[in-house]
Design an enzyme around this catalytic site. Structure first.
Site, PDB file in Angstrom:
ATOM      1  N   HIS A   1       0.873  -1.211   0.062  1.00 15.01           N
ATOM      2  CA  HIS A   1       0.062   0.083   0.060  1.00 15.01           C
ATOM      3  C   HIS A   1       0.844   1.283   0.077  1.00 15.01           C
ATOM      4  O   HIS A   1       1.927   1.308   0.656  1.00 15.01           O
ATOM      5  CB  HIS A   1      -0.889   0.115   1.142  1.00 15.01           C
ATOM      6  CG  HIS A   1      -2.024   1.025   1.110  1.00 15.01           C
ATOM      7  ND1 HIS A   1      -1.864   2.249   1.453  1.00 15.01           N
ATOM      8  CD2 HIS A   1      -3.428   0.825   0.721  1.00 15.01           C
ATOM      9  CE1 HIS A   1      -3.098   2.839   1.221  1.00 15.01           C
ATOM     10  NE2 HIS A   1      -3.986   2.132   0.694  1.00 15.01           N
TER      11      HIS A   1
ATOM     12  N   ASP B   1      -8.015  -4.262  -0.607  1.00 13.86           N
ATOM     13  CA  ASP B   1      -8.400  -4.578  -1.711  1.00 13.86           C
ATOM     14  C   ASP B   1      -8.213  -6.069  -2.213  1.00 13.86           C
ATOM     15  O   ASP B   1      -8.992  -6.587  -3.114  1.00 13.86           O
ATOM     16  CB  ASP B   1      -7.965  -3.761  -3.000  1.00 13.86           C
ATOM     17  CG  ASP B   1      -7.837  -2.219  -2.656  1.00 13.86           C
ATOM     18  OD1 ASP B   1      -8.981  -1.664  -2.642  1.00 13.86           O
ATOM     19  OD2 ASP B   1      -6.853  -1.576  -2.557  1.00 13.86           O
TER      20      ASP B   1
END
Length: 428
Positions: free
Chosen positions: A305, A363
């Site tokens: 991320h 995600d």
């Protein structure tokens, strides 16, 4: 009296300036550089990696420690114990509501779930195969053409009314975008349902038969909304703030946020992760794919991320939700989920991924959950937008209430041509 903390910047020509060092409640100190222009110089910080563009009391992220707080509350606690409208109230108002405040807030939001009947005609102007996010940008922006009575951004009551309208109507518009794309008739909201139940009803009900929301599936989607409600000064939130700094109306500002979210580097990550799993296809190919990632042949989607250099705190919640949904639907043997678990285990134990801190992010799991819920991939980013609307509104409202608000105006490092004189075309 507390000593004033400063950083001194000295240029090579001997000129210097003292820059105040400012501390927040949590997180690293910042150097206040807004007076740097007095020296005739500016900072160069592509994509604002090291620049705080505003002050905010809404969301705190510590990427190294893997922390995400909404108004001081850890995301894990809110996802486990709260519901989405309570989180909305918290983000907007700074405190969790008591029972009376919560009931009143829910009534206010649900009283705005209907959209003007003329707005339904807008959809006919879009091709049936138009991407739902294209529809969202256009229709949400068009709300300002219908609700002229709440466009005074300097009036707190107008801002509150606009917030309630956006919270109530964005899910309705999102469901209409889905129905239009699928060729199904619009389903109007039923306010007897909770916020998330109502959205699922508008998405999946048909006039032909009764639709009864499954509580476990509703809870799964509610968690997705909570986990995506706000995430500090990301690309779409910064876009909303920048648009709002010009004095643009809130509907236009939220439409600008939807447009920024549409970018695959921002809102399309869960769809990309799902596409990656489908590309791998089978557990037997995971080792081969992982080696391909190491050899730079493939990209590993859903891991790592931009902010989190540790485990994404939302990922653990989403992983648990993923198990619950697949068990409820009898999909425990779903090939993509098994494949995802195998990929996760390799990534968590392989030195290549550990050294690079490529942990699973939210995600990685949310795409599987949305797919299991029956939501098509072209609606994934729309679902993100529905959840993030409250964050955009809260950030916009915070900026509007700031007495020190100024129009955003980033500087640039010019690398173009030096001054040159115009030459008539026949002499070139």
């Amino acid at each position: 009296m507390e000593n004033k903390r400063v950083a001194t910047l000295t240029l090579d020509d001997g000129r210097s300036i003292e820059l105040p060092i400012v501390s927040g409640t949590l997180g690293p100190d910042v150097i206040d550089i807004h007076n740097l222009g007095k020296l005739g110089v500016f900072t160069y910080d592509p994509a604002f990696f090291s620049t705080a563009s505003c002050t905010s009391a809404i969301t705190f992220i510590d990427g190294d420690a893997g922390l995400l707080y909404y108004r001081g509350y850890p995301i894990e606690q809110l996802a486990a114990q709260s519901d989405f409208l309570e989180v909305c109230y918290l983000l907007l108002n700074g405190q969790l509501p008591d029972a009376g405040q919560k009931a009143s807030f829910k009534k206010k939001v649900t009283s705005h779930t209907m959209v003007h009947d003329q707005m339904a005609k807008f959809f006919n102007g879009f091709r049936r195969d138009a991407h739902p996010m294209a529809v969202m940008v256009g229709v949400v922006g068009a709300l300002s053409a219908f609700y002229h009575d709440s466009l005074d951004i300097n009036n707190p009551e107008h801002r509150d009314l606009s917030a309630m309208r956006l919270l109530g109507k964005v899910p309705t518009i999102a469901a209409m975008a889905y129905k239009y794309h699928a060729g199904f008739p619009f389903i109007y909201p039923k306010n007897k349902f909770s916020y998330v139940e109502n959205f699922m009803y508008m998405m999946f009900a048909t006039p032909a038969e009764e639709y009864v929301p499954n509580p476990k599936l509703v809870r799964a989607l509610e968690r997705i909304f909570i986990l995506h409600a706000d995430h500090e000064q990301n690309a779409s939130t910064s876009t909303v703030r920048l648009a709002g700094s010009s004095g643009a109306n809130p509907f236009a500002c939220i439409a600008s946020g939807i447009a920024a979210l549409w970018g695959p580097a921002h809102g399309g990550a869960n769809e990309a992760a799902l596409n990656m799993l489908e590309e791998i296809g089978d557990v037997s190919r995971v080792a081969e794919y992982v080696q391909g990632v190491k050899d730079k042949k493939y990209r590993l989607m859903g891991f790592g991320h931009r902010v989190y250099k540790n485990m994404d705190p939302r990922a653990a919640v989403m992983r648990e939700t993923c198990y619950e949904v697949l068990q409820e639907l009898g999909l425990e043997n779903d090939k993509l989920f098994k494949l995802a678990m195998e990929l996760e285990q390799i990534a968590l134990h392989d030195p290549y991924f550990i050294e690079r801190k490529l942990y699973p992010n939210v995600d990685f799991y949310s795409g599987i959950v949305l797919r299991a819920l029956g939501i098509p991939t072209n609606m994934f980013t729309v679902i993100f937008a529905v959840g993030r609307t409250i964050g955009w509104i809260s950030q916009w409202n915070e900026m509007m209430a700031d007495s020190d608000r100024k129009i955003g105006r980033p500087r640039q490092l010019y690398l173009g041509a030096d001054r040159r004189d115009y030459i008539p075309v026949e002499q070139r």
